[in-house]
Design an enzyme around this catalytic site. Structure first.
Site, PDB file in Angstrom:
ATOM      1  N   CYS A   4     -55.989  -2.308 -33.752  1.00 49.89           N
ATOM      2  CA  CYS A   4     -54.647  -2.369 -33.171  1.00 49.89           C
ATOM      3  C   CYS A   4     -54.057  -3.772 -33.317  1.00 49.89           C
ATOM      4  O   CYS A   4     -54.772  -4.743 -33.573  1.00 49.89           O
ATOM      5  CB  CYS A   4     -54.673  -1.945 -31.697  1.00 49.89           C
ATOM      6  SG  CYS A   4     -55.256  -3.211 -30.537  1.00 49.89           S
ATOM      7  N   ASP A  19     -53.442  14.960 -21.831  1.00 48.09           N
ATOM      8  CA  ASP A  19     -52.562  13.865 -21.395  1.00 48.09           C
ATOM      9  C   ASP A  19     -53.167  13.238 -20.161  1.00 48.09           C
ATOM     10  O   ASP A  19     -53.925  13.885 -19.434  1.00 48.09           O
ATOM     11  CB  ASP A  19     -51.154  14.381 -21.068  1.00 48.09           C
ATOM     12  CG  ASP A  19     -51.102  14.988 -19.664  1.00 48.09           C
ATOM     13  OD1 ASP A  19     -50.668  14.297 -18.724  1.00 48.09           O
ATOM     14  OD2 ASP A  19     -51.529  16.148 -19.495  1.00 48.09           O
ATOM     15  N   CYS A  35     -61.754  -2.447 -33.308  1.00 48.74           N
ATOM     16  CA  CYS A  35     -60.390  -1.941 -33.147  1.00 48.74           C
ATOM     17  C   CYS A  35     -59.431  -2.597 -34.140  1.00 48.74           C
ATOM     18  O   CYS A  35     -59.501  -3.805 -34.394  1.00 48.74           O
ATOM     19  CB  CYS A  35     -59.910  -2.188 -31.723  1.00 48.74           C
ATOM     20  SG  CYS A  35     -58.263  -1.527 -31.386  1.00 48.74           S
ATOM     21  N   ASP A  41     -43.650  18.642 -18.531  1.00 48.26           N
ATOM     22  CA  ASP A  41     -44.302  19.482 -17.532  1.00 48.26           C
ATOM     23  C   ASP A  41     -43.246  20.150 -16.657  1.00 48.26           C
ATOM     24  O   ASP A  41     -42.060  19.867 -16.770  1.00 48.26           O
ATOM     25  CB  ASP A  41     -45.289  18.668 -16.700  1.00 48.26           C
ATOM     26  CG  ASP A  41     -44.625  17.517 -15.968  1.00 48.26           C
ATOM     27  OD1 ASP A  41     -43.389  17.532 -15.840  1.00 48.26           O
ATOM     28  OD2 ASP A  41     -45.331  16.596 -15.532  1.00 48.26           O
ATOM     29  N   HIS A  51     -53.140  -1.620 -26.954  1.00 46.58           N
ATOM     30  CA  HIS A  51     -54.572  -1.488 -27.239  1.00 46.58           C
ATOM     31  C   HIS A  51     -55.141  -0.189 -26.675  1.00 46.58           C
ATOM     32  O   HIS A  51     -55.827   0.559 -27.380  1.00 46.58           O
ATOM     33  CB  HIS A  51     -55.375  -2.663 -26.689  1.00 46.58           C
ATOM     34  CG  HIS A  51     -56.845  -2.392 -26.729  1.00 46.58           C
ATOM     35  ND1 HIS A  51     -57.585  -2.495 -27.892  1.00 46.58           N
ATOM     36  CD2 HIS A  51     -57.704  -1.931 -25.764  1.00 46.58           C
ATOM     37  CE1 HIS A  51     -58.833  -2.121 -27.643  1.00 46.58           C
ATOM     38  NE2 HIS A  51     -58.932  -1.795 -26.364  1.00 46.58           N
ATOM     39  N   CYS A  65     -55.772  -6.438 -31.009  1.00 39.30           N
ATOM     40  CA  CYS A  65     -57.105  -6.895 -31.404  1.00 39.30           C
ATOM     41  C   CYS A  65     -57.078  -7.706 -32.699  1.00 39.30           C
ATOM     42  O   CYS A  65     -57.896  -8.610 -32.887  1.00 39.30           O
ATOM     43  CB  CYS A  65     -58.046  -5.702 -31.544  1.00 39.30           C
ATOM     44  SG  CYS A  65     -58.552  -5.014 -29.946  1.00 39.30           S
TER      45      CYS A  65
END
Length: 373
Positions: free
Chosen positions: A310, A270, A308, A90, A339, A313
């Protein structure tokens, strides 16, 4: 940059953005790596566990610490951080505006004091491009004059007039630098302002989108206005943005915000929400949010989200994460952040597939249905 519009489902878009460092499929959520680091994760986590093709770094913060010239000497952001994919940086204008004790937008830039040591600095349109050239980001954002809401009509008018003037100065300077062989692998986006006033948004979008930018962002939202005001402003503004360039909504937001704004034609997002909330105990799931520090999770054998995939998890229970949080174990921050970011990035992958199959409306209905159970 190469931009391809792959598919649409009503106004929702699935696109491909190709930079010098990666191929980015949209809709995309960019994890925030303020200082060139996604908090509590290393780049192996970001690359291998999350599969992120682009992350966001902060111009204001890296300019102050360790310094853009230091980063340039160390191989720019890609060499310094070892993250080989794309960076978006940015302009630093928001941080100069919001973090410093003294911040004064002027005709030719923003004067501010460092939140670290109080030293005085001045960001101009050209200076923030020079800083981001040193950072070597794939996508750089220009300096804009943002306004806290609510604001007077006169202040918003000054904001968009100043933003347009700075945008013209920025694009002229950026293209002249490229002709000299500088920042040739970098791209530049303008930022549309105007508060929630549709006439001002029309004026800002029309003026900026007539310039030779690689993409366009909508800024100045998610700053206190009602959600419906944000959604209406986005829907109005998008109609003035090009079909053949990326559309980026800055600093937004919740999973619901992403779904609603994808529906209105936004490609890129974002927000610090998934990482910050993870550290504070709030975890995002397919059925809504949970607060893992709650006593009810002390002996809960389930994963955070049974849908999930991930690392967290697949391996750990809610009970264990509850324990880690309460015990102030540092490993909690990594596991929770993995996660939350996995949830966000996977949500974007699922949405993209739904758009390609022209079933976004059905996906959206199912998304909300799960949250009502």
């Amino acid at each position: 940059m190469k931009f391809t519009l792959n598919a649409t489902s009503n106004k929702a878009r699935a696109c491909t953005i190709t930079t010098a460092h990666s191929t980015i499929q949209t809709p995309v959520f960019m994890p925030v790596g303020t200082l060139g680091s996604v908090k509590s994760l290393d780049m192996e986590d970001v690359l291998d566990l999350l599969g992120a093709e682009i992350i966001l770094a902060n111009t204001y913060h890296t300019y102050l610490k360790p310094g853009d010239k230091t980063i340039a000497k160390m191989g720019k952001l890609h060499g310094f951080t070892t993250y080989p994919k794309s960076f978006l940086t940015d302009s630093g204008g928001f941080q100069a505006f919001s973090l410093s004790d003294i911040s004064k937008p002027k005709t030719d830039g923003i004067e501010f004091r460092s939140h670290i040591d109080g030293s005085k600095h001045f960001f101009t349109p050209k200076k923030v491009i020079d800083i981001q050239t040193n950072l070597g980001s794939d996508i750089m954002m220009i300096l804009d004059d943002l306004v806290a809401l609510p604001a007077t009509q006169e202040r918003i008018k000054v904001s968009i007039e100043r933003t347009t003037a700075w945008a013209q100065e920025s694009i002229d300077y950026f293209r002249s630098q490229q002709k000299k062989g500088i920042c040739v692998d970098q791209n530049i986006f303008a930022i549309i302002q105007g508060g929630t006033d549709k006439a001002f948004r029309t004026k800002s979008a029309t003026e900026l989108c007539a310039m030779d930018y690689d993409g366009f962002a909508i800024g100045g939202l998610s700053v206190g206005e009602l959600n419906n005001e944000m959604y209406d402003t986005v829907a109005h503004t998008v109609q003035y943005m090009p079909q053949d360039k990326p559309r980026y909504l800055m600093g937004v937001g919740t999973p619901e915000d992403l779904i609603e704004n994808i529906e209105r034609g936004i490609d890129m997002f974002d927000c610090v929400m998934p990482t910050r909330n993870a550290r504070n105990g709030t975890l995002f799931t397919s059925f809504g949010r949970i607060n893992i520090k709650g006593a009810k999770f002390k002996e809960d054998p389930l994963p955070i989200d049974e849908e999930c995939e991930c690392l967290t998890c697949k391996r750990y229970t809610r009970a264990y994460l509850n324990h880690l949080y309460r015990a102030k174990e540092l490993s909690y921050f990594r596991l929770a952040t993995i996660h939350n970011l996995h949830y966000y990035l996977n949500l974007m992958r699922e949405v993209r597939q739904a758009i390609i199959e022209d079933r976004f409306n059905e996906y959206k209905k199912e998304f909300y249905k799960k949250r009502q159970k």
